[in-house]
Design a protein around this motif. Structure first.
Motif, mmCIF file in Angstrom:
data_model
loop_
_atom_site.group_PDB
_atom_site.id
_atom_site.type_symbol
_atom_site.label_atom_id
_atom_site.label_comp_id
_atom_site.label_asym_id
_atom_site.label_seq_id
_atom_site.Cartn_x
_atom_site.Cartn_y
_atom_site.Cartn_z
ATOM 1 N N VAL A 141 0.800 -1.108 0.065
ATOM 2 C CA VAL A 141 0.131 -0.093 -0.068
ATOM 3 C C VAL A 141 1.188 1.374 0.062
ATOM 4 O O VAL A 141 1.758 1.478 0.819
ATOM 5 N N SER A 142 0.826 2.156 -0.816
ATOM 6 C CA SER A 142 1.476 3.275 -1.200
ATOM 7 C C SER A 142 0.933 4.088 -0.274
ATOM 8 O O SER A 142 -0.155 4.372 0.017
ATOM 9 N N PRO A 143 2.173 5.210 0.301
ATOM 10 C CA PRO A 143 1.622 6.446 1.045
ATOM 11 C C PRO A 143 0.648 7.222 0.400
ATOM 12 O O PRO A 143 -0.422 7.588 1.184
ATOM 13 N N ARG A 144 0.682 7.311 -0.834
ATOM 14 C CA ARG A 144 -0.031 8.141 -1.593
ATOM 15 C C ARG A 144 -1.699 7.452 -1.552
ATOM 16 O O ARG A 144 -2.511 8.322 -1.427
ATOM 17 N N TYR A 145 -1.856 6.258 -1.677
ATOM 18 C CA TYR A 145 -3.189 5.437 -1.461
ATOM 19 C C TYR A 145 -3.688 5.923 -0.013
ATOM 20 O O TYR A 145 -4.829 5.980 0.051
ATOM 21 N N VAL A 146 -2.731 5.596 0.978
ATOM 22 C CA VAL A 146 -3.145 5.937 2.340
ATOM 23 C C VAL A 146 -3.717 7.491 2.474
ATOM 24 O O VAL A 146 -4.813 7.545 3.194
ATOM 25 N N MET A 147 -2.917 8.354 2.043
ATOM 26 C CA MET A 147 -3.500 9.823 2.239
ATOM 27 C C MET A 147 -4.785 9.782 1.527
ATOM 28 O O MET A 147 -5.540 10.760 1.838
ATOM 29 N N ARG A 148 -4.920 9.281 0.312
ATOM 30 C CA ARG A 148 -6.105 9.362 -0.555
ATOM 31 C C ARG A 148 -7.213 8.906 0.126
ATOM 32 O O ARG A 148 -8.432 9.343 0.417
ATOM 33 N N ASP A 175 -9.409 -5.514 15.152
ATOM 34 C CA ASP A 175 -8.948 -4.921 16.353
ATOM 35 C C ASP A 175 -7.400 -4.891 16.329
ATOM 36 O O ASP A 175 -6.672 -4.087 17.380
ATOM 37 N N GLY A 176 -6.695 -5.568 15.469
ATOM 38 C CA GLY A 176 -5.287 -5.867 15.259
ATOM 39 C C GLY A 176 -4.613 -4.685 14.346
ATOM 40 O O GLY A 176 -3.690 -4.813 14.018
ATOM 41 N N ASP A 177 -5.478 -3.864 13.939
ATOM 42 C CA ASP A 177 -5.303 -3.183 12.709
ATOM 43 C C ASP A 177 -4.149 -1.913 13.193
ATOM 44 O O ASP A 177 -4.339 -1.165 14.382
ATOM 45 N N LYS A 178 -2.886 -1.970 12.641
ATOM 46 C CA LYS A 178 -1.734 -1.171 12.917
ATOM 47 C C LYS A 178 -1.975 0.233 12.219
ATOM 48 O O LYS A 178 -1.099 1.255 12.400
ATOM 49 N N VAL A 179 -2.719 0.284 10.984
ATOM 50 C CA VAL A 179 -2.938 1.371 10.069
ATOM 51 C C VAL A 179 -3.943 2.533 10.754
ATOM 52 O O VAL A 179 -3.657 3.736 10.649
ATOM 53 N N LEU A 180 -5.100 1.842 10.917
ATOM 54 C CA LEU A 180 -6.353 2.719 11.576
ATOM 55 C C LEU A 180 -6.744 2.149 12.862
ATOM 56 O O LEU A 180 -7.137 1.063 12.571
ATOM 57 N N SER A 181 -7.078 2.881 13.629
ATOM 58 C CA SER A 181 -7.673 2.373 14.938
ATOM 59 C C SER A 181 -9.140 1.798 14.751
ATOM 60 O O SER A 181 -9.847 2.609 14.074
#
Length: 109
Positions: free
Chosen positions: A21-28, A54-60
């Motif tokens: 997953v690219s940082p650009r995708y995450v920001m979009r 509940d183990g998501d380290k990208v989004l809470s």
């Protein structure tokens, strides 16, 4: 029908698929979520199911809970999957995710 379900995913076989997953995708995605959350009204007549690991380290999961409580829908569901990561359909919880989704859809057709 407003409820939160906690589903155990122990014993589910891991489905290991490579994903990047690219940082650009995450920001979009973050921008789209921010625009959605800033709306004055989150009212819809559509049925909505929100799934989050509940183990998501990208989004809470807190964000999904917040969205669920702000969402005004006559039929909404929030499912927090214990131990599941950000990429729900590609991690060890994938079988449980597809089961939850298909049961939810089947209950509405």
């Amino acid at each position: 029908r407003r409820h939160t379900r906690y589903i155990s995913v122990t014993g589910v076989q891991t489905c290991a698929l490579p994903i990047s997953v690219s940082p650009r995708y995450v920001m979009r995605i973050a921008g789209a979520i921010a625009r959605l959350m800033s709306r004055r009204s989150l009212a819809t007549n559509a049925s909505v199911q929100i799934l989050h690991g509940d183990g998501d380290k990208v989004l809470s999961p807190v964000g999904s809970r917040f969205l669920y409580h702000r969402l005004r829908s006559p039929d909404k569901s929030l499912v927090i999957l214990p131990g599941a990561n950000h990429t729900l359909i590609w991690d060890q919880s994938s079988r449980a995710v597809f089961t939850v989704m298909s049961n939810w859809i089947a209950g509405r057709i």
